[in-house]
Design a protein around this motif. Structure first.
Motif, PDB file in Angstrom:
ATOM      1  N   LEU A   1      -3.301  -2.237  -5.362  1.00 28.71           N
ATOM      2  CA  LEU A   1      -3.547  -2.572  -3.961  1.00 28.71           C
ATOM      3  C   LEU A   1      -3.925  -1.320  -3.174  1.00 28.71           C
ATOM      4  O   LEU A   1      -4.800  -1.359  -2.302  1.00 28.71           O
ATOM      5  CB  LEU A   1      -2.301  -3.224  -3.354  1.00 28.71           C
ATOM      6  CG  LEU A   1      -2.409  -3.651  -1.887  1.00 28.71           C
ATOM      7  CD1 LEU A   1      -3.507  -4.692  -1.703  1.00 28.71           C
ATOM      8  CD2 LEU A   1      -1.072  -4.197  -1.394  1.00 28.71           C
ATOM      9  N   THR A   2      -3.290  -0.210  -3.489  1.00 28.70           N
ATOM     10  CA  THR A   2      -3.588   1.054  -2.818  1.00 28.70           C
ATOM     11  C   THR A   2      -5.009   1.507  -3.111  1.00 28.70           C
ATOM     12  O   THR A   2      -5.745   1.926  -2.204  1.00 28.70           O
ATOM     13  CB  THR A   2      -2.585   2.143  -3.252  1.00 28.70           C
ATOM     14  OG1 THR A   2      -1.250   1.677  -3.004  1.00 28.70           O
ATOM     15  CG2 THR A   2      -2.810   3.434  -2.492  1.00 28.70           C
TER      16      THR A   2
ATOM     17  N   SER B   1      -7.404  -0.642  -1.242  1.00 31.63           N
ATOM     18  CA  SER B   1      -7.403  -0.298   0.183  1.00 31.63           C
ATOM     19  C   SER B   1      -8.229   0.952   0.463  1.00 31.63           C
ATOM     20  O   SER B   1      -8.718   1.149   1.578  1.00 31.63           O
ATOM     21  CB  SER B   1      -5.970  -0.089   0.689  1.00 31.63           C
ATOM     22  OG  SER B   1      -5.435   1.146   0.233  1.00 31.63           O
TER      23      SER B   1
ATOM     24  N   VAL C   1       0.872  -1.171   0.000  1.00 33.84           N
ATOM     25  CA  VAL C   1       0.000   0.000   0.000  1.00 33.84           C
ATOM     26  C   VAL C   1       0.911   1.223   0.000  1.00 33.84           C
ATOM     27  O   VAL C   1       1.792   1.357   0.858  1.00 33.84           O
ATOM     28  CB  VAL C   1      -0.934   0.018   1.222  1.00 33.84           C
ATOM     29  CG1 VAL C   1      -1.715   1.324   1.279  1.00 33.84           C
ATOM     30  CG2 VAL C   1      -1.899  -1.169   1.160  1.00 33.84           C
TER      31      VAL C   1
END
Length: 275
Positions: free
Chosen positions: A86-87, A90, A14
């Motif tokens: 992924l960031t 999230s 992240v």
């Protein structure tokens, strides 16, 4: 170094990010990805220029800005794209967004659109250093070959980065326009810079990949940009009907000259991709 450490360091992370929420109902969600040696701060003036009803996400790529700098990471385009994705996950981003990349960030944007086409309405690529692999491999002297030779001269295969190499890297990067005026090279991010230069820019497949994208792509480039091969960009419009280009009187940096074309590109992408 253990195999386990290498696996961990080459796993997506992240990334550091900045989120600006829209005033009222969100009209569009825009994701910004910076160029090599820069950080999300390079987009500050662009973000301030955009309307208040846009949700803005700006991301520091792995190894740059305030994002993690895993020692044994390869910093290749796959790792960068997976870390950006992924960031976004999230942050709970589920709807399609408009992706804006500058320089190396343009190449990462292409990789994201190739891997996760369902996530993006369209791409806006600013100053993309797109080089044809075929051109680099043939025997003729080409602009791409000259640029790649220049990149290699800064020591992308040097195992240890010395202070002298750092000075050379910083000087050449800003002098020829590899990075913007917000460029920051330090002992901490120099390994990420070197690996990214080799694995994302020099050893790229982005020029071939962009031809296969099924999302709209807007390319904005400066006519004074020393690292953009204009003939390659113009040819892309014939190879993929979803690609359009706009030239402006500018260099490689994201300056205020880019602001209006970026906003116009966002407005063109938004209604045409909501089907």
């Amino acid at each position: 170094m253990s195999k386990f450490k290498r696996i961990i360091d080459n796993s997506p992370r992240v990334l550091n990010h900045y989120v600006k929420k829209a005033d009222g109902k969100t009209k569009e969600t825009i994701v910004f990805i910076h160029g090599i040696g820069n950080s999300l701060e390079s987009w500050t003036s662009t973000i301030d220029f955009l309307p208040q009803d846009y949700k803005i996400i700006a991301i520091d790529l792995l190894g740059f800005g305030k994002s993690p700098r895993p020692k044994y990471a390869e910093y290749d385009i796959s790792l960068q794209a997976r870390s950006v994705m992924l960031t976004l996950v999230s942050l709970g981003i589920a709807s399609k967004v408009i992706l804006i990349g500058h320089s190396m960030g343009s190449l990462v944007s292409i990789e994201l659109a190739k891997r996760y086409p369902f996530m993006f309405k369209g791409l806006i690529l600013c100053s993309p250093p797109l080089y044809s692999r075929q051109s680099l491999e043939n025997s003729n002297i080409t602009t791409e070959k000259a640029l790649v030779a220049l990149y290699k001269s800064v020591g992308v295969n040097t195992p240890e980065v010395t202070p002298t190499a750092l000075i050379k890297l910083g000087f050449i990067a800003t002098k020829v326009g590899i990075a913007s005026s917000a460029f920051n090279l330090s002992a901490e991010n120099a390994p990420a810079f070197l690996k990214s230069l080799k694995k994302v820019i020099i050893d790229q497949s982005a020029y071939e990949d962009i031809q296969k994208l099924k999302r709209p792509v807007k390319i904005i480039y400066g006519r004074l940009d020393p690292v953009v091969v204009i003939s390659r960009i113009k040819k892309l419009t014939k190879l993929n009907s979803r690609i359009s280009t706009k030239s402006i009187l500018a260099g490689h940096d994201i300056t205020p000259t880019y602001h209006k074309p970026i906003l116009e590109s966002i407005e063109e992408l938004a209604p045409s991709t909501q089907k």
